[in-house]
Scaffold this active site. Structure first.
Site, PDB file in Angstrom:
ATOM      1  CD  GLU A  57      -8.615   1.254   7.555  1.00 35.96           C
ATOM      2  OE1 GLU A  57      -8.415   0.307   8.325  1.00 35.96           O
ATOM      3  OE2 GLU A  57      -8.145   2.390   7.760  1.00 35.96           O
TER       4      GLU A  57
ATOM      5  CG  ASN B  35      -8.860  -0.915  11.742  1.00 34.34           C
ATOM      6  OD1 ASN B  35      -7.886  -1.555  11.336  1.00 34.34           O
ATOM      7  ND2 ASN B  35      -9.332   0.136  11.104  1.00 34.34           N
TER       8      ASN B  35
ATOM      9  CG  ASP C 123      -0.282  -0.421   2.508  1.00 28.00           C
ATOM     10  OD1 ASP C 123       0.958  -0.419   2.548  1.00 28.00           O
ATOM     11  OD2 ASP C 123      -0.983  -0.743   3.474  1.00 28.00           O
TER      12      ASP C 123
ATOM     13  CG  HIS D  78      -5.585  -1.821   8.663  1.00 26.64           C
ATOM     14  ND1 HIS D  78      -5.718  -0.497   9.042  1.00 26.64           N
ATOM     15  CD2 HIS D  78      -4.263  -2.084   8.790  1.00 26.64           C
ATOM     16  CE1 HIS D  78      -4.549  -0.010   9.376  1.00 26.64           C
ATOM     17  NE2 HIS D  78      -3.639  -0.957   9.235  1.00 26.64           N
TER      18      HIS D  78
HETATM   19  C1  GLP Z   1      -0.034   0.375   8.448  1.00 23.96           C
HETATM   20  C2  GLP Z   1       0.069  -0.522   7.230  1.00 23.96           C
HETATM   21  C3  GLP Z   1      -0.332  -1.964   7.554  1.00 23.96           C
HETATM   22  C4  GLP Z   1       0.378  -2.427   8.810  1.00 23.96           C
HETATM   23  C5  GLP Z   1       0.076  -1.513   9.956  1.00 23.96           C
HETATM   24  C6  GLP Z   1       0.725  -1.978  11.266  1.00 23.96           C
HETATM   25  O1  GLP Z   1      -1.325   0.765   8.730  1.00 23.96           O
HETATM   26  N1  GLP Z   1      -0.719  -0.075   6.143  1.00 23.96           N
HETATM   27  O2  GLP Z   1      -0.001  -2.797   6.457  1.00 23.96           O
HETATM   28  O3  GLP Z   1      -0.045  -3.732   9.097  1.00 23.96           O
HETATM   29  O4  GLP Z   1       0.547  -0.231   9.605  1.00 23.96           O
HETATM   30  O5  GLP Z   1       1.633  -1.067  11.739  1.00 23.96           O
HETATM   31  P1  GLP Z   1       2.481  -1.218  13.069  1.00 23.96           P
HETATM   32  O6  GLP Z   1       3.351  -2.406  12.884  1.00 23.96           O
HETATM   33  O7  GLP Z   1       3.247   0.065  13.126  1.00 23.96           O
HETATM   34  O8  GLP Z   1       1.520  -1.384  14.168  1.00 23.96           O
END
Ligand code: GLP
Length: 258
Positions: free
Chosen positions: A139, A132, A63, A134
């Site tokens: 989402e 949440n 993404d 995702h």
């Molecule tokens: C972002 C990414 C996700 C990832 C998430 C977790 O939102 N788009 O792909 O899983 O971060 O992040 P963290 O490891 O910082 O909690």
């Protein structure tokens, strides 16, 4: 779904590092799907230490924020180059990260799907999880068969990711993300999650119903999904002892790690 629980975030990152190293040894032309976030950063630190040969590896990131130029400090382009690619011998032409500045977003997303297909599909998709549920930026209520497309971020995700931006008004509202269907097409999925703040959503994803309200729960339908957790992230799993027992008693040939 195989749940692997390890003592610390470091141990979890080492386990995933070892799984990826084994894949690259077996298949030097592997196609990897990659994630971003603080958890992924731990993994990339571990991969860099391993000095792997990335010269024939192809990558596709999950993404990117729409509207951020690649050099923006919070862009996933910048994240990936700073945390991983710069420290490897990967060829730039083999790196794919959604372009948040693409003019025609819809046809760009279709092209991203085509590129994944032309590369032979993803051998191993690395995933994190949002609070949440995702995966990528799919989402809650995302279609469980969605493909790469534009999504609107949930308010909670914007809040969670605010730390990467100076000023909450600067957080983009829109992103490009691989779809859940795209992720599910990967030959293997590997979700890495650490920390207590992920425990609740993970218990739903692993032990709850499959529902678009917790997008990571779709991994229950994947034939070869592994969920690698530290103790804190696993702390709300009801059957943690069972997962540990299975992990300790796997036939050697079936073991992902060590
Ligand atoms: C972002 C990414 C996700 C990832 C998430 C977790 O939102 N788009 O792909 O899983 O971060 O992040 P963290 O490891 O910082 O909690």
């Amino acid at each position: 779904m195989e749940v692997i629980i390890l003592a610390t975030p470091k141990a979890a990152a080492i386990a995933v590092g070892q799984i990826i190293q084994r894949l690259l040894d077996e298949k030097p032309r592997a196609v990897l799907g990659l994630a971003t976030g603080d958890t992924a950063r731990l993994l990339y630190r571990e991969l860099v230490k391993r000095h792997l040969d990335w010269s024939r590896v192809t990558t596709f990131n999950l993404d990117e924020y729409i509207g951020l130029p690649p050099y923006h400090p919070a862009s996933y382009h910048r994240f990936m180059w700073e945390n991983l690619f710069t420290h490897t011998n990967i060829k730039k032409k083999n790196v794919h990260i959604p372009d948040g500045l693409a003019k025609d977003l819809q046809s760009y997303c279709t092209r991203y799907e085509t590129q994944i297909r032309q590369a032979g599909g993803i051998d191993l998709q690395v995933l994190g999880i949002g609070r949440n549920g995702h995966i990528g930026f799919n989402e809650p209520t995302s279609s469980l068969s969605s493909r790469t497309r534009v999504k609107t971020l949930a308010p909670q995700t914007r809040k969670d990711n605010a730390r990467h931006f100076d000023g909450k008004d600067r957080i983009p509202r829109h992103v490009i993300t691989m779809g859940i269907g795209t992720i599910m097409d990967a030959r293997r999925c590997l979700l890495l999650a650490c920390g207590k703040n992920k425990a609740r959503i993970l218990s739903g994803a692993v032990e709850g119903p499959i529902t678009s309200m917790n997008p990571a729960s779709i991994l229950q339908l994947h034939p070869t999904a592994r969920i690698v957790l530290d103790e804190a992230a696993a702390s709300r799993l009801k059957r943690a002892d069972y997962y540990r027992w299975v992990f300790q008693n796997k036939p050697t040939w079936q073991k992902a790690y060590p």
